[in-house]
Design a protein around this motif. Sequence first.
Motif, PDB file in Angstrom:
ATOM      1  N   ALA A  19      36.385  36.018  39.990  1.00 16.72           N
ATOM      2  CA  ALA A  19      35.108  35.534  39.468  1.00 16.72           C
ATOM      3  C   ALA A  19      35.295  34.287  38.612  1.00 16.72           C
ATOM      4  O   ALA A  19      34.450  33.390  38.630  1.00 16.72           O
ATOM      5  N   GLU A  77      29.362  40.044  39.851  1.00 17.69           N
ATOM      6  CA  GLU A  77      29.721  40.571  38.535  1.00 17.69           C
ATOM      7  C   GLU A  77      28.610  40.299  37.513  1.00 17.69           C
ATOM      8  O   GLU A  77      28.309  41.149  36.682  1.00 17.69           O
ATOM      9  N   LYS A 121      33.398  30.965  39.318  1.00 11.63           N
ATOM     10  CA  LYS A 121      32.576  30.256  38.320  1.00 11.63           C
ATOM     11  C   LYS A 121      32.851  28.762  38.391  1.00 11.63           C
ATOM     12  O   LYS A 121      31.923  27.953  38.347  1.00 11.63           O
ATOM     13  N   LEU A 136      35.282  38.311  33.001  1.00 14.03           N
ATOM     14  CA  LEU A 136      35.185  38.171  34.452  1.00 14.03           C
ATOM     15  C   LEU A 136      36.545  38.449  35.085  1.00 14.03           C
ATOM     16  O   LEU A 136      37.587  38.173  34.482  1.00 14.03           O
ATOM     17  N   ASN A 149      32.010  36.903  44.158  1.00 15.03           N
ATOM     18  CA  ASN A 149      32.515  37.791  43.106  1.00 15.03           C
ATOM     19  C   ASN A 149      31.880  37.430  41.761  1.00 15.03           C
ATOM     20  O   ASN A 149      31.459  38.308  41.003  1.00 15.03           O
ATOM     21  N   PHE A 150      31.801  36.146  41.472  1.00 14.74           N
ATOM     22  CA  PHE A 150      31.182  35.661  40.239  1.00 14.74           C
ATOM     23  C   PHE A 150      29.723  36.119  40.149  1.00 14.74           C
ATOM     24  O   PHE A 150      29.307  36.729  39.160  1.00 14.74           O
TER      25      PHE A 150
END
Length: 144
Positions: free
Chosen positions: A49, A130, A53, A45, A126-127
């Motif tokens: 990310a 992805e 998370k 990641l 973003n997490f």
Amino acid sequence: MSFSEQIPKIVIVGLLIGGVGVVVNNMMSGSSDAAVVDVEMPGKLSAKAVKGKRTFSENCEACHGENGAGSEQGPPLIHNIYNPGHHGDESFYRAAVSGVTSHHWKFGNMPAQPQVSRYDMENVINFIREIQVENGIRYQAHKM
């Protein structure tokens, strides 16, 4: 051919149409069978990310499941419904700020998450994005 001879055909067509209706309804209603999906995680990641998370685990995972796979309390975010063309990044920001009225799934409304800042949401997005890419979920233009 008389009407009475066509009754079996009419019944079969009616059953087929009814069966298709049930399948489409189950697909669109977010039945509990679709509440949890298998999620493939990216090998690595990005830094944003990784931060996302952490925020996701602390604030979102209880309902949306580990890595966004869904749970009995909330829908999977690793699902094509949430592709960027249908639910852009701004919809995720608004969900955190204002909550969401249930419209795709039968989990009920999502409450606002005021403890999650816009910066934190940027990382969460973003997490999620992805992981979506790793699972083949990419931008698709929304069609009504």
